[in-house]
Design an enzyme around this catalytic site. Structure first.
Site, PDB file in Angstrom:
ATOM      1  N   THR A  48      41.326  35.007  39.598  1.00 33.35           N
ATOM      2  CA  THR A  48      42.259  35.970  38.544  1.00 33.35           C
ATOM      3  C   THR A  48      43.293  37.090  39.334  1.00 33.35           C
ATOM      4  OG1 THR A  48      40.584  35.905  37.011  1.00 33.35           O
ATOM      5  CG2 THR A  48      42.099  37.591  36.685  1.00 33.35           C
ATOM      6  N   ASP A  54      34.154  33.804  38.758  1.00 35.72           N
ATOM      7  CA  ASP A  54      33.156  32.820  38.182  1.00 35.72           C
ATOM      8  C   ASP A  54      32.291  32.122  39.221  1.00 35.72           C
ATOM      9  OD1 ASP A  54      34.632  33.221  35.752  1.00 35.72           O
ATOM     10  OD2 ASP A  54      35.369  31.290  35.241  1.00 35.72           O
TER      11      ASP A  54
END
Length: 333
Positions: A12, A87
């Site tokens: 991200t 993640d």
């Protein structure tokens, strides 16, 4: 304060809008350019890859592991920062920690909000990670996120979208960052580092199977039939399942499959309390309890054991060593 190498892997913190959602496409230079540099720190870049972390493979992670070791072969480097998607950050960080024998810190960071957003957390997290890499030693692999410092071992992503995304649910806070200062609050206990593994053409398959009400051995057996050389069974409670699953674990172990036992409960260790399919029986059948390591990191421990040797007895010993339940433990290593 130091020469820090940033290894950029995507996530991200390197993501931009793609028309229907965000995805990693920025290079490392763009990521570094978003953050101010702490005073006295010089930064060099290794632009390794740029992918969303759910897409990471064992090959990606082993490439990252080897790259870190290559960077640390230069005695002039004072520390490393790895920018990474959140993640699977906990898995990559733990893999590196299992094989990290250098006193210099490797600090993972990332963001929960994409680059370029007005309220983005990437620049602050990167600044904190650089500060942490330059000012800590002898602590292994760390995670700097949202003004906090976490030891890699047992730290997991606990928030899907909130900024304070990581914690070790079974222990008190490891450290904090603020006003240009890094404060470490406790000393980590880490097993002796494992040797650097080989880069196999085809990495061993390691699957995760979660137990639940009405759970049966079908998925565990399917993993073994699919060629899994390791399986992490995620039990209920302190690491419990059913007598039928105990039988499946025993059969898998007899076939040479390395089985680890974790739990789906957020905090606390796997503990041998219950029989009739509980952890008492699962451990007796050959499953190795993982303490406070949850599924993702337990899988990495199994993977590291499988990469270390083809000898089944040695794999179990190395797994226990990686879990901190066998072999020498270095305090503050």
């Amino acid at each position: 304060m130091g020469r820090i190498v940033v290894i950029s892997t995507g996530g991200t913190i390197a993501s931009r809008w793609q028309g229907s959602g965000f995805a990693a496409d920025a290079d490392g230079n763009e990521v570094i350019a978003t953050a101010p540099l702490p005073e006295g720190i010089s930064v060099e870049l290794v632009d390794l890859f740029s992918v969303n972390s759910p897409r990471l493979t064992t090959a990606h992670q082993l490439t990252l592991l080897r790259t870190v070791h290559e960077v640390l072969a230069d005695p002039g480097v004072d520390g490393i920062v790895v920018t990474h998607g959140t993640d699977t950050l906990e898995e990559s960080a733990f893999l590196l920690d299992l094989h990290h024998h250098d006193p210099r810190s490797v600090v993972f960071t990332g963001s929960q909000r994409p680059m370029g957003t007005a309220d983005g957390d990437g620049p602050g997290n990167l600044y904190d990670a650089l500060l942490t890499a330059a000012n800590t030693r002898g602590l292994g692999v760390l995670i700097a996120f949202a003004g906090r410092v976490h030891a890699a071992r047992s730290t997991v992503k606990t928030q899907a979208v909130e900024l304070d995304a990581f914690a070790d649910p079974s222990k008190e806070l490891f450290g904090k960052i603020g006003f240009g200062k890094v404060t470490i609050l406790r000393t980590p206990q880490r097993p002796a580092a494992l040797p650097l593994p080989a880069m196999p053409q085809i990495p061993p398959r390691v699957d995760v199977v979660v137990h639940h009400a009405d759970g049966d051995p079908v998925l565990l057996n399917a993993a073994v039939e699919a060629g899994a050389r390791g399986v992490v069974l995620v039990g209920t409670g302190a690491g419990n399942a059913t007598p039928e699953i105990v039988d499946a674990v025993r059969a898998a172990v007899a076939r040479g499959v390395l089985v680890a036992l974790s739990t789906r409960v957020v905090a606390g260790p796997v503990t041998e309390i219950y029989t009739h399919g509980g952890a008492v029986d699962l451990v007796a059948a050959g499953a190795v309890p993982t303490g406070t390591l949850r599924a993702g990191q337990a899988r990495i421990a199994v993977l590291s054991a499988l990469l270390a040797t083809d000898n089944k007895v040695e794999q179990t010993r190395i797994l226990r060593e990686a879990l901190g339940t066998g072999g020498p433990v270095l305090v503050g290593a």
